[in-house]
Design an enzyme around this catalytic site. Structure first.
Site, PDB file in Angstrom:
ATOM      1  NE  ARG A 142      59.825  29.591  35.531  1.00 10.59           N
ATOM      2  CZ  ARG A 142      59.463  29.676  36.827  1.00 10.59           C
ATOM      3  NH1 ARG A 142      58.337  30.302  37.162  1.00 10.59           N
ATOM      4  NH2 ARG A 142      60.215  29.149  37.774  1.00 10.59           N
ATOM      5  CB  CYS A 147      53.360  25.890  39.682  1.00  7.03           C
ATOM      6  SG  CYS A 147      53.321  26.264  41.459  1.00  7.03           S
TER       7      CYS A 147
END
Length: 274
Positions: free
Chosen positions: A175, A233
């Protein structure tokens, strides 16, 4: 303030004259509501906490998928959990403490004495300690919470952070590199960020690595005691686990609550690759 408590230490504290309050924050990205698991088995007296509705203020996507709750909403939730002024709290989940760390960070932000059960429910059961089933509905509490006791940074400052310190991205490597993005509209990372997947903070049992192991891990990422560190995050949940791990290693860190989910919805600059 100590971050963790072991199952044995918690069992002893629960047997004392002033036992801590227990909050069960079982949560996962694929299964955000852990109430069924709580009903099937939990630490005696533990109150279930729903992360999405009680530890976040979900609404405007530009604020991210799990923006911080308002102080008023969080205090109302804490009173529903039966908390009173002066109560010590222990939070846990199924392990490895991602949901529990979000509750830990927020309660610290509000001035509560709180620790994370290291290894979570799995560690408690492995230690042969008692559990109960069903639902716990406590008498309402009267706690009056503070607010703003943990450092936070918003998007503009998060983008500028790499020029002054280390900005850690706690998501999985694929990611971060922009190879996949299952949740948000844009793939990649904040320019200048360093990838530090949260999964690297814990061992195979779900317990945190030791302080020396975490210190070595973060040193390898360019972080050392005294460095200015901020963490994000996907939506601000697992970043709290990173902040807990950093604190265990002796490093204070700042949270970007909106994290990538807010950044990606605001049309801000994006980097890809390593």
């Amino acid at each position: 303030m100590t971050v963790l408590i072991s199952p044995a230490e918690l069992a002893s504290a629960l047997a004392s004259s002033a036992p801590p309050r227990l909050l069960d924050v079982r949560w996962a990205l694929a299964q955000p509501n852990g109430e069924a698991e709580h009903t099937e088995g939990h630490l005696p007296g533990a109150v279930y906490v729903d992360l999405d509705t009680e530890l976040a203020d979900i609404g405007d996507p530009r604020a991210g998928r799990h923006p911080l709750p308002t102080p008023e909403a969080f205090q109302a939730a804490a009173r529903r959990w039966g908390l009173h002024d002066g109560d010590a709290v222990v939070v846990y989940d199924g392990g490895p403490s991602f949901g529990a760390a979000r509750a830990w960070w927020l309660l610290r932000h509000a001035g509560v004495d709180v620790r994370i059960l290291d290894g979570g429910y799995a560690a408690w059961v492995l230690a042969g300690l008692p559990v109960e089933t069903g639902t716990v509905v406590p008498a309402p509490g009267t706690v009056t919470l503070g607010w703003g006791l943990m450092p936070v940074v918003e998007a503009d400052d998060a983008g500028a952070w790499p020029a002054r310190g280390v900005l850690l991205d706690a998501r999985a490597g694929e990611r971060f590199r922009g190879e996949v993005e299952p949740m948000d509209p844009v793939a990649g990372h904040i320019p200048g960020a360093v990838n530090a997947p949260t999964t690297g903070n814990a061992g195979g049992t779900g317990a945190f690595l030791s302080a020396s192991e975490l210190e070595a891990r973060f040193a390898g990422l360019g972080v050392s005691p005294g460095a200015e560190v901020a963490v994000y995050c996907g939506s601000g949940v697992t970043a709290a686990h990173q902040i807990a791990a950093l604190e265990i290693a002796g490093i204070q860190a700042t949270l970007y609550p909106g994290s990538w989910s807010a950044w990606a919805h605001q049309g801000r600059p994006v980097a890809t690759g390593e």
